[in-house]
Motif scaffolding. Structure first.
Motif, short mmCIF file in Angstrom:
data_model
loop_
_atom_site.label_atom_id
_atom_site.label_comp_id
_atom_site.label_asym_id
_atom_site.label_seq_id
_atom_site.Cartn_x
_atom_site.Cartn_y
_atom_site.Cartn_z
N UNK A 192 53.95 45.09 24.50
CA UNK A 192 54.60 44.20 25.11
C UNK A 192 53.78 44.83 26.78
N UNK A 193 53.53 45.93 26.84
CA UNK A 193 52.90 45.79 28.81
C UNK A 193 51.27 45.49 28.66
N UNK A 194 50.87 45.80 27.75
CA UNK A 194 49.33 45.70 27.49
C UNK A 194 48.97 44.25 27.47
N UNK A 195 50.05 43.30 26.92
CA UNK A 195 49.93 41.64 26.50
C UNK A 195 50.04 41.52 28.10
N UNK A 196 51.12 41.79 28.17
CA UNK A 196 51.38 41.20 29.86
C UNK A 196 50.71 40.80 30.67
N UNK A 197 50.50 42.16 30.75
CA UNK A 197 48.91 43.15 31.66
C UNK A 197 47.94 42.38 31.45
N UNK A 198 47.40 41.81 30.82
CA UNK A 198 45.73 41.26 29.92
C UNK A 198 46.44 39.17 30.53
N UNK A 199 47.00 39.54 29.82
CA UNK A 199 47.73 37.64 30.26
C UNK A 199 47.63 37.16 31.86
N UNK A 200 48.33 38.53 32.80
CA UNK A 200 48.60 38.20 34.05
C UNK A 200 47.49 38.61 34.63
N UNK A 202 44.00 39.53 33.98
CA UNK A 202 42.22 39.64 32.81
C UNK A 202 40.99 40.49 32.72
N UNK A 203 41.16 40.97 32.37
CA UNK A 203 39.96 42.12 33.49
C UNK A 203 40.36 43.15 34.04
N UNK A 204 41.08 43.29 33.96
CA UNK A 204 41.52 44.76 34.92
C UNK A 204 41.66 45.92 33.87
N UNK A 205 41.41 46.02 32.75
CA UNK A 205 41.08 47.28 31.97
C UNK A 205 39.94 47.89 32.10
N UNK A 206 38.85 46.56 32.31
CA UNK A 206 37.72 47.11 32.17
C UNK A 206 37.31 47.81 33.71
N UNK A 207 37.89 47.41 34.82
CA UNK A 207 37.70 47.78 35.81
C UNK A 207 38.21 49.27 36.36
N UNK A 208 40.30 49.16 35.61
CA UNK A 208 39.81 50.31 35.96
C UNK A 208 39.50 51.53 35.47
N UNK B 202 53.95 47.98 36.85
CA UNK B 202 52.34 48.40 36.34
C UNK B 202 51.64 47.49 37.95
N UNK B 203 51.58 46.34 37.00
CA UNK B 203 50.83 45.19 38.62
C UNK B 203 51.49 45.44 39.72
N UNK B 204 52.42 45.93 40.53
CA UNK B 204 52.12 46.33 41.36
C UNK B 204 52.25 47.54 41.83
N UNK B 205 51.85 48.28 41.04
CA UNK B 205 51.33 49.99 41.00
C UNK B 205 50.34 49.95 41.54
#
Lengths: 315, 267
Positions: A192-200, A202-208, B202-205
């Motif tokens: 859930x968290x991974x999908x949520x983050x990817x939707x909100x 996108x592209x953050x995973x690669x940069x992190x 997480x996003x706020x973090x």
């Protein structure tokens, strides 16, 4: 894991494994990491710490559960950063909350940090997602597998320390099914968290993640599938084993029989003989325990040999 | 434990570590090493050992009295984390019923002996760890670890983590309180809202980490954390280590309560 249940040998062994893994990750990160990642990792650690303090009710049981975070971090930050972060969070918990104690910290870093970041993530999640399996499938399978392996590791550590009388089979049949359920829940939350983050975002995973691209583990489909199946079969089988009364009776009688043998100081040697006896006499409990151990040892050997051959050929 | 209580405990233990006492002033490396030897010797006792463990209670007792730590607070924290050890240990009396000792005409099974031994070891090791953090501030523990050649990335990670635990926990606490106010009878506390909480946190973090990084850059951050005082080893530390190690080893190798008991009973 708790200090009181460990022997110095087992505690020290897992401490050196964890310290070695920390040194290894630190070295890998020194070249790949930039200044920006350092405060990010620190803040991520605080994030995991805070999340572990929030509880949630598990559906259909009403009891509350807690979140681990190793797999989530590995997906978001890459395995090496994730391991360092998990190790730091566990260290702070051991110091401030006395969670387990300082000798068991080495084992906890191994069970909750090393296993999800360096075994479940690269050997299960990455191959599964590379083969095109859906995100939900890969995450849930890897999370449950990671937790099963962690729980099994606790059983091994307790058994080889020789402070508890719990027979290996009984303890395993208690720990594994529970952690299978916990693992599925953790899988759902991670997913859930991974999908949520990817939707909100996108592209953050690669940069992190600084090291994600360098962690390529091209493993044979067969090996990974076999490993996953054997872990689940072991977990599920042991549940069925625990509902059979004669399994428990058998292990109790085995313990009584043990009392008349002269007590040996070398617990590891003693338990090796016990394991042999277990697998010879009782098929049900013996096979699930020896099955998991056997398959992990064989897989370990295969993996080491395979890696050795690959690195040799690369030269 | 509820979020609020855990957070309060964290803060209290942290503020304890900044007090000043004889123990507080010892170099963190010395304290870490002595604690290591302490845990090792305690855990090295065999399964059924009881009397040999008793003298080891001097170590937490001395530290508590010399550092003015609140006894009940420490004991309560130890009790809170005991369930796992108790749950595994309680099987010992159930599974190991062979009589080992006779006391006042009653045969005591080996299982009870090993269970009590486990609980004694548990209490000793856990209070030892808690007292380390109660008498050594976390930043100085990190400096001590650096002095013990722990990889720099890990030490930095610990220091950043420490700085931001309180910041992020407050953020999370606000969310948890909001959830409390908007939920009732367990509804609203399930897995789905938890996932949303975690995702938003997480996003706020990530955004906060960016702000932190730029704030540090504008204050001259160059990748390494500078410290004002480096810990140093003096006579105090060498004496502390030597005396402790000698005491611990002799307590491990000689069963003092046994000797005392024999002398008292005239054997």
């Amino acid at each position: 894991m708790s200090d009181a249940l460990l022997s110095p040998a087992v505690g020290a062994a897992f401490w050196s494994a964890s310290l070695g893994a920390i040194a290894f990750s630190a070295r890998k990160l020194k070249n790949a990491i930039d200044e920006k990642s350092v405060p990010l990792m620190g803040v991520m650690g605080a994030f995991v710490f805070a999340v572990q303090m929030i509880n949630f009710t598990i559906p259909a049981t009403g009891s509350s559960g807690h979140f681990g975070g190793g797999l989530l971090l590995a997906i978001m930050l890459g395995p090496h950063s994730a391991f360092i972060v998990m190790a730091s969070v566990l260290s702070v918990q051991a110091l401030f909350f006395a969670d387990g104690g300082l000798l068991a910290l080495g084992s906890n870093i191994f069970n909750i940090g090393f296993i999800p970041c360096f075994i479940a993530y690269p050997l299960i999640y990455k191959p599964l997602s590379q083969w095109g399996k859906s995100l939900s499938f890969s995450v849930i399978i890897s999370a449950s597998a990671g937790l099963l392996m962690g729980a099994f590791s606790v059983v091994l550590q307790t058994y080889f320390s020789g402070r508890s009388e719990l027979p290996f089979g009984t303890f395993a049949s208690l720990m594994l099914p529970i952690h299978l359920v916990i693992g599925v829940v953790e899988g759902f939350v991670t997913l859930g968290v991974v999908s949520y983050i990817r939707k909100a975002y996108p592209g953050i995973v690669e940069s992190l993640s600084p090291t994600a691209s360098t962690a390529t583990f091209g493993l044979n489909r067969v090996i990974v599938t076999f490993m996953i199946i054997s872990l689940f079969v072991g977990g599920v089988l042991s549940w069925f084993a625990s509902t059979q009364p004669d399994g428990l009776e058998w292990s109790i009688s085995k313990v009584y029989g043990k009392e008349t043998l002269p007590e040996r100081e070398d617990y590891i040697g003693k338990s090796a003989i016990e394991l042999q006896k277990n697998t010879a006499v009782n098929a049900r409990l013996g096979t699930s325990a020896s099955g998991i151990i056997g398959s992990m040892i064989v897989l370990g050997v295969v993996f080491v040999v395979g890696l050795g051959i690959r690195s040799f050929r690369k030269q | 434990m509820s979020f609020d209580r855990e957070f309060f405990d964290l803060g209290r233990l942290d503020s304890l570590s900044y007090k000043d006492s004889l123990i507080h002033r010892i170099d963190p490396r010395a304290k870490i090493m002595v604690l290591g030897v302490f845990i090792f010797t305690v855990v090295s006792f065999p399964k059924y050992e009881l009397s040999g463990l008793v003298p080891f209670f001097i170590y937490p007792a001395l530290i508590i009295s010399l550092s003015d730590a609140p006894v009940w607070f420490i004991v309560k924290k130890a009790i809170v984390v005991s369930p796992f050890a108790v749950f595994v240990g309680i099987f010992n009396p159930l599974l190991d019923k062979t009589p080992h000792e006779v006391f006042l005409g009653v045969a005591i099974s080996g299982g009870w002996l090993s269970f009590i031994s486990i609980m004694m070891k548990f209490f000793l090791t856990i209070t030892g760890g808690l007292l380390l953090i109660a008498t050594t501030s976390f930043p100085s523990i990190c400096r001590g670890l650096r002095g013990l050649h722990v990889p720099e990335i890990f030490v930095q990670q610990l220091m950043f983590l420490y700085r931001y635990i309180f910041v992020l926990s407050e953020e999370a606490m606000r969310m948890v309180r909001a959830r409390e106010l908007r939920s009732f009878d367990g509804r609203g506390k399930g897995v789905r809202p938890f996932i949303s909480l975690v995702g938003v946190l997480f996003l706020r973090t990530v955004q906060r980490a960016e702000r932190v990084y730029y704030a540090m850059l504008s204050r001259g951050f160059d990748g390494s954390i500078k410290t004002l005082s480096e810990p140093r080893f003096r006579t105090k530390e060498t004496l502390y280590i030597m005396l402790s190690v000698i005491a611990l080893l002799s307590m491990r190798l000689l069963d003092l309560p046994e000797l005392v008991g024999r002398v008292v009973m005239g054997r």
